[in-house]
Scaffold this motif. Structure first.
Motif, PDB file in Angstrom:
ATOM      1  N   ALA A 186       0.832  -1.206   0.000  1.00 30.01           N
ATOM      2  CA  ALA A 186       0.000   0.000   0.000  1.00 30.01           C
ATOM      3  C   ALA A 186       0.866   1.255   0.000  1.00 30.01           C
ATOM      4  CB  ALA A 186      -0.942  -0.011   1.206  1.00 30.01           C
ATOM      5  N   SER A 187       1.956   1.238   0.769  1.00 26.48           N
ATOM      6  CA  SER A 187       2.861   2.378   0.827  1.00 26.48           C
ATOM      7  C   SER A 187       3.560   2.603  -0.510  1.00 26.48           C
ATOM      8  CB  SER A 187       3.895   2.167   1.931  1.00 26.48           C
ATOM      9  OG  SER A 187       4.862   3.192   1.927  1.00 26.48           O
ATOM     10  N   GLU A 188       4.116   1.532  -1.092  1.00 23.32           N
ATOM     11  CA  GLU A 188       4.823   1.672  -2.364  1.00 23.32           C
ATOM     12  C   GLU A 188       3.878   2.063  -3.496  1.00 23.32           C
ATOM     13  OE1 GLU A 188       7.935   1.797  -3.014  1.00 23.32           O
ATOM     14  OE2 GLU A 188       8.614   1.284  -0.997  1.00 23.32           O
ATOM     15  N   LEU A 189       2.667   1.529  -3.468  1.00 23.75           N
ATOM     16  CA  LEU A 189       1.685   1.890  -4.480  1.00 23.75           C
ATOM     17  C   LEU A 189       1.345   3.373  -4.391  1.00 23.75           C
ATOM     18  CD1 LEU A 189      -0.151   0.643  -6.712  1.00 23.75           C
ATOM     19  CD2 LEU A 189      -1.928   0.443  -4.952  1.00 23.75           C
ATOM     20  N   GLY A 190       1.211   3.877  -3.170  1.00 27.56           N
ATOM     21  CA  GLY A 190       0.929   5.294  -2.989  1.00 27.56           C
ATOM     22  C   GLY A 190       2.062   6.180  -3.494  1.00 27.56           C
ATOM     23  N   LEU A 191       3.301   5.780  -3.205  1.00 27.01           N
ATOM     24  CA  LEU A 191       4.450   6.561  -3.684  1.00 27.01           C
ATOM     25  C   LEU A 191       4.529   6.548  -5.209  1.00 27.01           C
ATOM     26  CD1 LEU A 191       7.140   5.396  -1.090  1.00 27.01           C
ATOM     27  CD2 LEU A 191       6.071   7.649  -1.233  1.00 27.01           C
ATOM     28  N   TRP A 192       4.256   5.406  -5.799  1.00 29.93           N
ATOM     29  CA  TRP A 192       4.263   5.264  -7.264  1.00 29.93           C
ATOM     30  C   TRP A 192       3.233   6.190  -7.891  1.00 29.93           C
ATOM     31  CZ3 TRP A 192       0.508   2.064 -10.127  1.00 29.93           C
ATOM     32  CH2 TRP A 192       0.899   1.741 -11.439  1.00 29.93           C
ATOM     33  N   ARG A 193       2.067   6.241  -7.279  1.00 28.68           N
ATOM     34  CA  ARG A 193       1.004   7.083  -7.813  1.00 28.68           C
ATOM     35  C   ARG A 193       1.256   8.566  -7.539  1.00 28.68           C
ATOM     36  NH1 ARG A 193      -4.180   3.082  -6.521  1.00 28.68           N
ATOM     37  NH2 ARG A 193      -4.511   2.514  -8.722  1.00 28.68           N
ATOM     38  N   ASP A 194       1.810   8.897  -6.394  1.00 27.95           N
ATOM     39  CA  ASP A 194       1.979  10.298  -6.012  1.00 27.95           C
ATOM     40  C   ASP A 194       3.203  10.938  -6.652  1.00 27.95           C
ATOM     41  OD1 ASP A 194      -0.273  10.118  -4.446  1.00 27.95           O
ATOM     42  OD2 ASP A 194       0.812   9.877  -2.558  1.00 27.95           O
ATOM     43  N   TYR A 195       4.301  10.170  -6.788  1.00 29.77           N
ATOM     44  CA  TYR A 195       5.566  10.761  -7.240  1.00 29.77           C
ATOM     45  C   TYR A 195       6.036  10.250  -8.592  1.00 29.77           C
ATOM     46  CZ  TYR A 195       5.682  12.456  -2.467  1.00 29.77           C
ATOM     47  OH  TYR A 195       5.357  13.081  -1.286  1.00 29.77           O
ATOM     48  N   GLY A 196       5.344   9.252  -9.138  1.00 30.80           N
ATOM     49  CA  GLY A 196       5.623   8.845 -10.504  1.00 30.80           C
ATOM     50  C   GLY A 196       6.658   7.751 -10.654  1.00 30.80           C
ATOM     51  N   LEU A 197       6.848   7.392 -11.910  1.00 30.93           N
ATOM     52  CA  LEU A 197       7.695   6.260 -12.248  1.00 30.93           C
ATOM     53  C   LEU A 197       9.171   6.512 -11.957  1.00 30.93           C
ATOM     54  CD1 LEU A 197       8.075   3.480 -13.531  1.00 30.93           C
ATOM     55  CD2 LEU A 197       8.004   4.586 -15.777  1.00 30.93           C
ATOM     56  N   ALA A 198       9.672   7.694 -12.297  1.00 29.53           N
ATOM     57  CA  ALA A 198      11.105   7.961 -12.157  1.00 29.53           C
ATOM     58  C   ALA A 198      11.565   7.810 -10.709  1.00 29.53           C
ATOM     59  CB  ALA A 198      11.432   9.362 -12.679  1.00 29.53           C
ATOM     60  N   ALA A 199      10.779   8.313  -9.771  1.00 30.91           N
ATOM     61  CA  ALA A 199      11.151   8.213  -8.360  1.00 30.91           C
ATOM     62  C   ALA A 199      11.148   6.753  -7.907  1.00 30.91           C
ATOM     63  CB  ALA A 199      10.196   9.032  -7.504  1.00 30.91           C
ATOM     64  N   MET A 200      10.173   5.969  -8.390  1.00 35.53           N
ATOM     65  CA  MET A 200      10.126   4.560  -8.023  1.00 35.53           C
ATOM     66  C   MET A 200      11.338   3.812  -8.573  1.00 35.53           C
ATOM     67  SD  MET A 200       9.436   1.248  -9.132  1.00 35.53           S
ATOM     68  CE  MET A 200       8.493   1.405 -10.643  1.00 35.53           C
ATOM     69  N   LEU A 201      11.731   4.119  -9.804  1.00 38.28           N
ATOM     70  CA  LEU A 201      12.883   3.447 -10.402  1.00 38.28           C
ATOM     71  C   LEU A 201      14.157   3.732  -9.609  1.00 38.28           C
ATOM     72  CD1 LEU A 201      12.233   3.963 -14.224  1.00 38.28           C
ATOM     73  CD2 LEU A 201      11.739   1.945 -12.821  1.00 38.28           C
ATOM     74  N   GLN A 202      14.291   4.916  -9.078  1.00 36.89           N
ATOM     75  CA  GLN A 202      15.457   5.233  -8.252  1.00 36.89           C
ATOM     76  C   GLN A 202      15.467   4.379  -6.992  1.00 36.89           C
ATOM     77  OE1 GLN A 202      15.461   9.458  -7.503  1.00 36.89           O
ATOM     78  NE2 GLN A 202      16.229   9.966  -9.534  1.00 36.89           N
TER      79      GLN A 202
END
Length: 235
Positions: A164-180
């Motif tokens: 739930a936390s990672e999904l929220g970050l992915w949605r809120d901050y986008g793909l580039a931040a998740m890839l980092q």
């Protein structure tokens, strides 16, 4: 909500069936089985269950504004890695291998399977908590090798919160931040690996991910090869 059942064929198949039948399946809910008799992995592999291991599935309902859906596999892998990393004692590390395996050293600890079910995506996760299956083509490991492990329901609770936390970050901050974040806990750049795809096997060195989350493989002749799908083996 976490629904824990004693035994089933496949938690993924169960959720696919529920969705097809129009039954209510809510985002954030998990179906967890203590035993599976017909579990599946990526590329049609049989997933060997074991008593005490984690086997569970959840459902994702895409939104129009979400990052590319193909990158969700990386999000799930990152969520699993975060939970495992909190359990593993130092100096052992849980690392990600593209696209969605969680490894300890050169051995596979966890795998992930994503399946379309109409407009939804069913996400299955298997983690070797107490037992490591004997596979002919790769090394495996269980968390119990390194010390005490949580029971299945406790692990399910931790994983549900992490996803739930990672999904929220992915949605809120986008793909580039998740890839980092993904690259920060993946095998280091330069790791030797091979990728088996429909056109054969290619060998090279890990050169990161492109802006879409595809694997970048540095070939011996200096070229950079982009991999969108394939079976990755460490060398």
């Amino acid at each position: 909500m976490i629904e824990c059942i004693d035994i089933t064929g496949s938690t993924n198949a169960d959720l696919v069936s529920r969705l097809a039948a129009g039954e209510p399946v809510f985002a954030g809910s998990w179906l967890v089985a203590l035993r599976q008799t017909a579990g599946r992995g990526r590329l049609g592999r049989v997933w060997n269950d074991g008593a005490g291991n984690f086997m569970g599935s959840t459902v994702h309902f895409p939104r129009a504004e979400d990052p590319p859906l193909a990158s969700l596999a990386l999000v799930v892998g990152l969520a699993v890695q975060r939970v495992v990393a909190d359990i593993l004692p130092l100096p052992h590390q849980a690392q990600l291998k593209w696209p969605n395996d969680v490894m300890v050293g050169d051995a596979k600890l966890a795998g992930i399977l994503l399946e379309r079910a109409g407009e939804a995506l069913v996400i299955g996760v298997g983690v070797n908590l107490t037992q490591a299956p004997d596979l002919p083509d790769r090394a495996t490991v269980a968390l119990s090798r390194f010390g005490p492990v949580p029971d299945v329901e406790e692990f399910a609770s931790r994983l549900a919160a992490s996803f739930a936390s990672e999904l929220g970050l992915w949605r809120d901050y986008g793909l580039a931040a998740m890839l980092q974040r993904w690259l920060a806990v993946a095998y280091p750049l330069g790791t030797a690996m091979s990728v088996k795809g429909v056109s054969g096997t290619i060998t090279g060195h890990f050169a990161g991910l492109d802006e879409s989350g595809a694997l970048q493989l540095a070939l011996p002749d200096g070229r950079l090869h982009i991999v969108h799908a394939g079976d990755v083996q460490l060398l």
